[in-house]
Design an enzyme around this catalytic site. Sequence first.
Site, PDB file in Angstrom:
ATOM      1  N   GLU A 122       7.800  -6.457   0.272  1.00 40.69           N
ATOM      2  CA  GLU A 122       8.017  -4.940  -0.077  1.00 40.69           C
ATOM      3  C   GLU A 122       9.347  -4.886   0.330  1.00 40.69           C
ATOM      4  O   GLU A 122      10.068  -5.627   1.122  1.00 40.69           O
ATOM      5  CB  GLU A 122       7.206  -4.184   0.895  1.00 40.69           C
ATOM      6  CG  GLU A 122       7.634  -2.717   0.537  1.00 40.69           C
ATOM      7  CD  GLU A 122       6.652  -1.809   1.412  1.00 40.69           C
ATOM      8  OE1 GLU A 122       6.663  -0.513   1.297  1.00 40.69           O
ATOM      9  OE2 GLU A 122       5.788  -2.180   2.182  1.00 40.69           O
ATOM     10  N   ASN A 160       4.309   1.185   0.503  1.00 41.58           N
ATOM     11  CA  ASN A 160       4.568   2.740   0.674  1.00 41.58           C
ATOM     12  C   ASN A 160       6.089   2.921   0.013  1.00 41.58           C
ATOM     13  O   ASN A 160       6.251   3.771  -0.872  1.00 41.58           O
ATOM     14  CB  ASN A 160       4.946   3.280   1.919  1.00 41.58           C
ATOM     15  CG  ASN A 160       3.741   3.156   2.716  1.00 41.58           C
ATOM     16  OD1 ASN A 160       2.646   3.043   2.339  1.00 41.58           O
ATOM     17  ND2 ASN A 160       3.949   3.256   4.218  1.00 41.58           N
ATOM     18  N   ASN A 217      -0.613   2.395  -4.363  1.00 43.40           N
ATOM     19  CA  ASN A 217      -0.688   2.287  -3.051  1.00 43.40           C
ATOM     20  C   ASN A 217      -1.275   3.126  -2.102  1.00 43.40           C
ATOM     21  O   ASN A 217      -0.444   4.134  -1.889  1.00 43.40           O
ATOM     22  CB  ASN A 217       0.710   1.480  -2.592  1.00 43.40           C
ATOM     23  CG  ASN A 217       0.767   1.192  -1.005  1.00 43.40           C
ATOM     24  OD1 ASN A 217       0.144   0.073  -0.593  1.00 43.40           O
ATOM     25  ND2 ASN A 217       1.231   1.775  -0.094  1.00 43.40           N
ATOM     26  N   GLU A 218      -2.258   2.800  -1.320  1.00 46.41           N
ATOM     27  CA  GLU A 218      -2.569   3.618  -0.139  1.00 46.41           C
ATOM     28  C   GLU A 218      -2.395   5.542  -0.446  1.00 46.41           C
ATOM     29  O   GLU A 218      -2.064   6.010   0.365  1.00 46.41           O
ATOM     30  CB  GLU A 218      -1.690   3.621   1.102  1.00 46.41           C
ATOM     31  CG  GLU A 218      -2.154   2.018   1.737  1.00 46.41           C
ATOM     32  CD  GLU A 218      -1.411   1.531   2.843  1.00 46.41           C
ATOM     33  OE1 GLU A 218      -0.632   2.513   3.452  1.00 46.41           O
ATOM     34  OE2 GLU A 218      -1.706   0.432   3.670  1.00 46.41           O
ATOM     35  N   TYR A 240      -5.152  -4.090   9.194  1.00 46.88           N
ATOM     36  CA  TYR A 240      -4.382  -4.591  10.579  1.00 46.88           C
ATOM     37  C   TYR A 240      -5.182  -4.550  11.763  1.00 46.88           C
ATOM     38  O   TYR A 240      -5.655  -3.475  12.132  1.00 46.88           O
ATOM     39  CB  TYR A 240      -3.154  -3.869  10.687  1.00 46.88           C
ATOM     40  CG  TYR A 240      -2.231  -3.979   9.157  1.00 46.88           C
ATOM     41  CD1 TYR A 240      -1.551  -5.375   8.885  1.00 46.88           C
ATOM     42  CD2 TYR A 240      -2.154  -3.119   8.218  1.00 46.88           C
ATOM     43  CE1 TYR A 240      -0.676  -5.399   7.891  1.00 46.88           C
ATOM     44  CE2 TYR A 240      -1.256  -3.017   7.313  1.00 46.88           C
ATOM     45  CZ  TYR A 240      -0.668  -4.330   6.886  1.00 46.88           C
ATOM     46  OH  TYR A 240      -0.008  -4.251   5.809  1.00 46.88           O
ATOM     47  N   GLU A 295      -3.456  -6.288   1.686  1.00 46.78           N
ATOM     48  CA  GLU A 295      -2.579  -6.274   2.902  1.00 46.78           C
ATOM     49  C   GLU A 295      -3.564  -6.523   4.122  1.00 46.78           C
ATOM     50  O   GLU A 295      -4.695  -5.743   4.383  1.00 46.78           O
ATOM     51  CB  GLU A 295      -2.095  -4.629   3.044  1.00 46.78           C
ATOM     52  CG  GLU A 295      -0.840  -4.442   2.350  1.00 46.78           C
ATOM     53  CD  GLU A 295      -0.266  -2.971   2.781  1.00 46.78           C
ATOM     54  OE1 GLU A 295       0.044  -2.921   3.825  1.00 46.78           O
ATOM     55  OE2 GLU A 295       0.393  -2.273   1.658  1.00 46.78           O
ATOM     56  N   GLN A 339       3.445  -9.303   5.956  1.00 50.33           N
ATOM     57  CA  GLN A 339       4.335  -9.689   4.795  1.00 50.33           C
ATOM     58  C   GLN A 339       4.630 -11.202   4.863  1.00 50.33           C
ATOM     59  O   GLN A 339       4.164 -11.814   5.852  1.00 50.33           O
ATOM     60  CB  GLN A 339       5.224  -8.837   4.451  1.00 50.33           C
ATOM     61  CG  GLN A 339       4.719  -7.309   3.936  1.00 50.33           C
ATOM     62  CD  GLN A 339       6.069  -6.411   3.575  1.00 50.33           C
ATOM     63  OE1 GLN A 339       7.040  -6.914   3.220  1.00 50.33           O
ATOM     64  NE2 GLN A 339       5.847  -5.004   3.786  1.00 50.33           N
TER      65      GLN A 339
END
Length: 507
Positions: free
Chosen positions: A31, A76, A176-177, A248, A296, A353
């Site tokens: 990202e 993001n 995304n999200e 995560y 992710e 990442q």
Amino acid sequence: MTSGALKATLVVDKSFVIAEVDKRIYGSFIEHLGRAVYGGIYEPGHPTAGALGFRDDVKSLVKELNVPIIRYPGGNFVSGYNWEDGVGPVEQRPRRLELAWRTVEPNEVGTNEFMNWAREAGSEVMMAVNLGTRGVDAARNLLEYCNHPGGTYWSDLRRSHGVEQAHKIKTWCLGNEMDGPWQIGQKTAVEYGRLAYETGKAMRLVDPDIELVSCGSSSSAMPTFPEWEAVTLDHTYDVADYVSLHQYYGNRDNDSANFLARSMDLEHFIKTVTATCDYIKAKKRSKKTMYLSFDEWNVWYHSNESDTKIDPWTIGPPQLEDHYNFEDALLVGSMLITFLRHADRVKMACLAQLVNVIAPIMTEAGGAAWKQTIFYPYLHASKYGRGVSLQPIVNSPKYDAQDYTDVPYLDSAIVHNEEQGELTIFAVNRHLEEGLHLKADIRGFEGYTLLEHIVLKHDDLKAVNTPAEQRVQPVQAAGTVCKDGYVDTLLSKASWNVIRLKKSAGL
């Protein structure tokens, strides 16, 4: 073997097939965040930098990991990104305020530069489109720019930028999200579902051969989960091929036994999303199976606890730079094992990442690139976990942790590569104090002999690697025996193990 050691057994058979492992479960993510791009893969003036400014030492480590697909450019970041800013002559590109991470985006690296880097690194690209501040029009134009051969405005613009051949990007993320309140352009499930469906429909008109990923909940802890999946998939099911999952884990309480059990939560997350997909499949009387893109995942908490303050509106500041320890590598190994055990539905996964930002690879400005502890289980799974995932029948002693009960000390997955004549046992011993005597029944694999037993272990769970010292790195285990159809070994306490077996020539 030590007679007093805890004992575990597993049975492996060729007929216990879960699914072919999609190599893309060993994907990653870059990202425009922190030093992932600027100061990570890209550092003009570095001693190893090529003509385009990309670091060859970093590229070599990425190639060592054999990363099949890389998600780009966010995250993001993508929800406020105008892709047109990152194409054309670099000196004419605008600098923008990047609102997701409050930095300045110079746009020195954009679509064509990243696609060129990814090809050189041996990776495909999973491209994300902006469904935060933008929508259908920008997405279809980007796809035309990237994938159409020529003869139209956007494809000819690409050619005028020096890229004659289309990029032919196959996999695309629809935002995304989008349920996250931190997301620029956050949407309700219905708002996102409608927009994603219409965007995907238009994109498929441009290129019918692409794959599309519908945006799932930002994590299983979101109050929207799993209702978000049910509502959005009700809209996107017919146009999408995958739904995304993000997760995560951390060890903020310094409870290592509980931390190493977190993969049980991951297991539950996968099963819940799978059940939700199948509910929508039944509701729509569809013949199509929705697959999972775990785009992710990682351990992430060290940098969140840091007191370091980043000045806003700078380029490539050191953001989210977790320095991973040994126990982090163990959980990463268990997460990979979990994906392998769900190879029938998890078809893509991106370790988030790849460089500097919560990453297996770290760099020093003008200096070395080096391997974090989590580099090694990722490397081993990517290298040896290609083939057919088999369901092991496991009998293991268990323990109770703060958040989990009946946690097996042995966490294991099996991959059979018939073409190469190889069988690989991946195993984590979660026991923090004792070795685990493992006896594996592989009588269904006649003629297979021990090739090697790789182990990652360390007496200090908090041991970290640095540019100067690789304190945590794999070694060859001693004492493992393969005889009469059984593998007999002692798995060291708190260890990641890769037991490789090879079919004898002529059998």
